[in-house]
Design an enzyme around this catalytic site. Structure first.
Site, PDB file in Angstrom:
ATOM      1  N   LEU A 104     -26.072  10.934  13.252  1.00 28.53           N
ATOM      2  CA  LEU A 104     -25.289   9.749  13.571  1.00 28.53           C
ATOM      3  C   LEU A 104     -23.911   9.916  12.949  1.00 28.53           C
ATOM      4  CD1 LEU A 104     -27.841   6.853  12.838  1.00 28.53           C
ATOM      5  CD2 LEU A 104     -27.209   7.774  15.074  1.00 28.53           C
ATOM      6  N   ASP A 105     -22.887   9.373  13.597  1.00 27.89           N
ATOM      7  CA  ASP A 105     -21.554   9.410  13.012  1.00 27.89           C
ATOM      8  C   ASP A 105     -21.566   8.685  11.663  1.00 27.89           C
ATOM      9  OD1 ASP A 105     -20.643  10.656  15.306  1.00 27.89           O
ATOM     10  OD2 ASP A 105     -19.982   8.784  16.241  1.00 27.89           O
ATOM     11  N   LYS A 106     -20.639   9.039  10.819  1.00 25.98           N
ATOM     12  CA  LYS A 106     -20.544   8.438   9.487  1.00 25.98           C
ATOM     13  C   LYS A 106     -20.590   6.912   9.546  1.00 25.98           C
ATOM     14  CE  LYS A 106     -17.212   7.845   5.717  1.00 25.98           C
ATOM     15  NZ  LYS A 106     -15.846   8.191   5.227  1.00 25.98           N
TER      16      LYS A 106
END
Length: 305
Positions: free
Chosen positions: A137-139
């Site tokens: 998942l993106d940050k």
């Protein structure tokens, strides 16, 4: 060392230099400030301060350190564990947590936390930097994701993701009032032709990308949607929603520059994950409730209605 050459877009105009580098290079703000302080960043060929406000078309060059190997150590970082057995672990990832070490984020990541919690018992298929990581998942995207403790489990999960038999469902708050109750965005995604940090819909060289969306609630100028991924390209939901002119609220890369919502990063949450256990063959469903900041965005959208 690696040189990054960036061009400020209209959406990014007005940002401080250090804030811009944080999102454009996916690094921490403190690391961005360190780069600026040691004169590793120029704007239009000249040194600049961290608080400089950028204009559309500004050319930003940053020289960052490239580390081929990180010493990834276990760290006692709290985890919100949804499910765990001897083969897999399902986490509700907090917004702001980086999944694995990279430039600017050498530690404090989900991998560091998993190494500590699992006492090193993680799949080694992705090497020492990304042990156990099957998908990411993106940050600044929160929510449910699965990691593998064994190589056998890793292979089984990876096959499901590749075959699209593992289903991921996201919640997003987007700009605009979507008139349709549901729809499909079928548009290939590849690297942005001008800004190499970003992805974009591109019909030349892009990879197949399909997102299904359904309206959950409308708030006048905003819409709460459920998105299901048929494919898993980098930034897929963010790129696709921007492509149909409904960018995710507060998205620093693909959204509008003047969002007024109580959240750090994009209003995007990985709500559900459906898969078959890679060892037992049992169908499994996992959910991560919407975090407080996402709920606060829904409330703000309702107040603006």
């Amino acid at each position: 060392m690696e040189e990054k050459n960036l061009i400020v877009t209209e959406q990014e105009q007005g940002k401080r230099l250090d804030v811009y580098l944080t999102s454009a290079l996916d690094i921490s703000r403190s690391y961005a400030q360190q780069l600026i302080q040691r004169q590793g960043v120029t704007v239009n060929g000249k040194d600049a301060k961290a608080n400089r406000r950028l204009n559309e078309g500004d050319r930003v060059k940053a020289v960052i350190e490239v580390q081929e190997e990180y010493k990834v150590v276990p760290q006692d970082i709290p985890l919100d564990i949804v499910y765990e057995d001897k083969d897999i672990i399902v986490i509700n990832k907090a917004r702001g947590m980086v999944v694995h070490p990279a430039a600017g984020n050498p530690d404090g990541t989900l991998v560091n936390a998993l190494l500590y919690h699992c006492q090193g018992e993680l799949s080694g298929i992705n090497g020492v930097i990304r042990p156990g990581i099957v998908h990411r998942l993106d940050k600044d995207t929160s929510g449910v994701m699965v990691a593998a403790k064994t190589d056998e489990a890793h292979k089984g999960l990876a096959e499901q993701i590749k075959a699209h038999s593992a289903h991921r469902t996201y919640w997003a708050l987007v700009h605009g009032n979507i008139s349709e109750e549901r729809g499909i965005v079928d548009a290939p995604i590849g690297r942005h032709p001008k800004d190499r940090i970003k992805m974009a819909v591109t019909f030349k060289g892009g990879r197949e990308a399909v997102t299904h969306f359904k309206v959950l609630k409308r708030y006048g100028d905003y819409t709460w949607v459920e998105c299901k991924l048929e494919t898993g390209r980098t930034h897929q939901i963010r790129v696709h929603m921007a492509y149909i002119h409904h960018p995710v609220v507060n998205d620093p890369l693909y959204g509008y520059k003047k969002d007024d919502f109580p959240i750090e990063g994009q209003a995007l949450h990985s709500h559900c994950l459906d898969l078959v256990h890679p060892i037992t063959g049992k169908a499994m469903h996992f959910e991560a409730p919407a975090p407080a900041d996402f709920l606060a965005c829904l409330k703000r959208a309702e107040e603006k209605d």
